[in-house]
Motif scaffolding. Sequence first.
Motif, PDB file in Angstrom:
ATOM      1  N   ASP A  15      15.725  30.942  -5.880  1.00 40.18           N
ATOM      2  CA  ASP A  15      15.550  30.746  -7.324  1.00 40.18           C
ATOM      3  C   ASP A  15      15.787  29.295  -7.717  1.00 40.18           C
ATOM      4  O   ASP A  15      15.097  28.763  -8.601  1.00 40.18           O
ATOM      5  CB  ASP A  15      16.525  31.653  -8.087  1.00 40.18           C
ATOM      6  N   GLU A  18      12.671  27.290  -6.674  1.00 41.91           N
ATOM      7  CA  GLU A  18      11.566  27.567  -7.583  1.00 41.91           C
ATOM      8  C   GLU A  18      11.771  26.843  -8.911  1.00 41.91           C
ATOM      9  O   GLU A  18      10.835  26.226  -9.462  1.00 41.91           O
ATOM     10  CB  GLU A  18      11.461  29.073  -7.822  1.00 41.91           C
ATOM     11  N   THR A  19      12.982  26.882  -9.430  1.00 48.49           N
ATOM     12  CA  THR A  19      13.270  26.256 -10.714  1.00 48.49           C
ATOM     13  C   THR A  19      13.110  24.748 -10.651  1.00 48.49           C
ATOM     14  O   THR A  19      12.497  24.122 -11.532  1.00 48.49           O
ATOM     15  CB  THR A  19      14.701  26.608 -11.164  1.00 48.49           C
ATOM     16  N   ASP A  22       9.434  23.827 -10.491  1.00 44.02           N
ATOM     17  CA  ASP A  22       8.732  24.050 -11.759  1.00 44.02           C
ATOM     18  C   ASP A  22       9.059  22.979 -12.788  1.00 44.02           C
ATOM     19  O   ASP A  22       8.228  22.657 -13.639  1.00 44.02           O
ATOM     20  CB  ASP A  22       9.101  25.434 -12.318  1.00 44.02           C
ATOM     21  N   THR A 283      18.191  24.684 -17.626  1.00 43.57           N
ATOM     22  CA  THR A 283      17.140  25.493 -17.002  1.00 43.57           C
ATOM     23  C   THR A 283      17.678  26.218 -15.776  1.00 43.57           C
ATOM     24  O   THR A 283      17.350  27.391 -15.532  1.00 43.57           O
ATOM     25  CB  THR A 283      15.938  24.614 -16.623  1.00 43.57           C
ATOM     26  N   ASP A 286      19.765  29.078 -16.956  1.00 47.69           N
ATOM     27  CA  ASP A 286      18.934  30.203 -17.390  1.00 47.69           C
ATOM     28  C   ASP A 286      18.409  30.997 -16.197  1.00 47.69           C
ATOM     29  O   ASP A 286      18.243  32.217 -16.277  1.00 47.69           O
ATOM     30  CB  ASP A 286      17.745  29.701 -18.211  1.00 47.69           C
ATOM     31  N   ALA A 287      18.156  30.283 -15.095  1.00 47.94           N
ATOM     32  CA  ALA A 287      17.561  30.941 -13.928  1.00 47.94           C
ATOM     33  C   ALA A 287      18.590  31.691 -13.093  1.00 47.94           C
ATOM     34  O   ALA A 287      18.325  32.811 -12.623  1.00 47.94           O
ATOM     35  CB  ALA A 287      16.843  29.912 -13.063  1.00 47.94           C
ATOM     36  N   VAL A 288      19.757  31.087 -12.864  1.00 47.55           N
ATOM     37  CA  VAL A 288      20.727  31.690 -11.942  1.00 47.55           C
ATOM     38  C   VAL A 288      22.111  31.855 -12.550  1.00 47.55           C
ATOM     39  O   VAL A 288      23.058  32.269 -11.854  1.00 47.55           O
ATOM     40  CB  VAL A 288      20.829  30.869 -10.641  1.00 47.55           C
TER      41      VAL A 288
END
Length: 348
Positions: A15, A18-19, A22, A283, A286-288
Motif C-alpha cells: 500500500d 502504491e501510494t 500515485d 495521503t 489516509d492509505a495505511v
Amino acid sequence: MSKLSVTGAKSVMDDVIETLHDLHLVHITDYDGSWEGFQPGDSLEGADETSGQLVTVRAIESILDISEDDVGATTSIDLSNADERLEEVRQEVNELDERRDELQSRQRDIEERLGQMELFADLGIELDLLWGYDSLSVLVGEGDADEIRAALASAEGIDGHEVFPGRDSVAVFARERDEDALDDAMVGVPFTEYTVPEETGDPESYVADLENERRQIESELERVENELETLKLEHAGFLLALEEELSIDAEKFEAPLRFATTERSFIVEGWVPTRRYETVVSTLRDAVGDHVEIDEIERASHTGGHPGHDDVHDAEHGHEDEAAATDGGEDVAADGGTAVEADGDTEV
C-alpha cells in the motif's frame, strides 16, 4: 527539499508503494546496505511476469519501428484485454518478421549469385566449358588479362595457356606440367578468383532467372512490409499505452529492491518538495493509517539537480537502533504487536 523516512511492517508495504507512486512527488533513494540488520528487499510477486511482458512489448515496438511520434493526442486506450491482445499482436508480428528475415536472406543470396553469374555471362562462355577437364586447369575471376598472360608466358611448369577476357572478368585455361603450376604462376598477379558453378548452359539464362526471382522476392517483401506497417498503424497506440502501464507496474514491483528491510519491516527514504511534505504524510495516513512512522529527516536547499546537503537540517541518529526496535523482539504496530517507538529526531 525534504527527505522523509517511512517505516512500517511488510504487511502495508504494498500500500505504501502504491501510494507513493500515485503521488508522483517522492524521489525514492536507494538503500546502500550500510545499516546493521537490514537488507535490500525482494521484488514483489508478479515482477518477473511484468518484466517479461515489457520486454515483449518493446521487442514488438522495435520490429514495427514504433515511437511516440507515431501516436498523436488520442482518447485513453482500453487495456482491459491487454494480455490477449498482446499475444495476438505478438504472433502476427513475429510471423511477418520471420517471413521478412527469410526473404531478406534469400534476397542477399540471390544478389551474391547474380553478381557472380553476371561475371560468367560477361565472358560469353558456356558454363560447362569452364569446368570438368582432366588435362586443363581453369581459373575465372577479376584481373588484368595482359598481366596474367605475361605471368603465364614466363612461368615454369605450364606447357600452354589461353586467356579469355570479358569486360569485367577473365577466364584462364592452362595445361600444367607440374602440379599447382597455374596457382604458382598467378602469385603476385592481382586476381580475385570466383568459384565456377558446376552448371551447364548459357549463363545469360541463369542471370535472367535470378533477376526474375529477385523481382518476386522484392514484391513479396513489399507485401510483408505493408502488412507490418498496417499492424503498426493499428496497434501503435495500444503498445505505447501498455508499455507505459507495464513500466509503472515494473517500477512498483521492483521498488522493494530500493528499500531497507528485515523479515517483518521496511524503511524507505526519499526526497519531496518541502511545501508538499504534509500532502505526502496525509495521503500515506489516509492509505495505511498509523501503521507507518513518517519523519522528515533532512531539509536541504539546493540550486538544481538532485537534493544537495547545503543548509541541511539533519535529524539522523542511526538506523541500527531502529533495526533493533523493528526486528529485535517487538513487532511493529502493523503486525498487530507493539508499535515502534520513535521520536521526531530518529531517522527511520
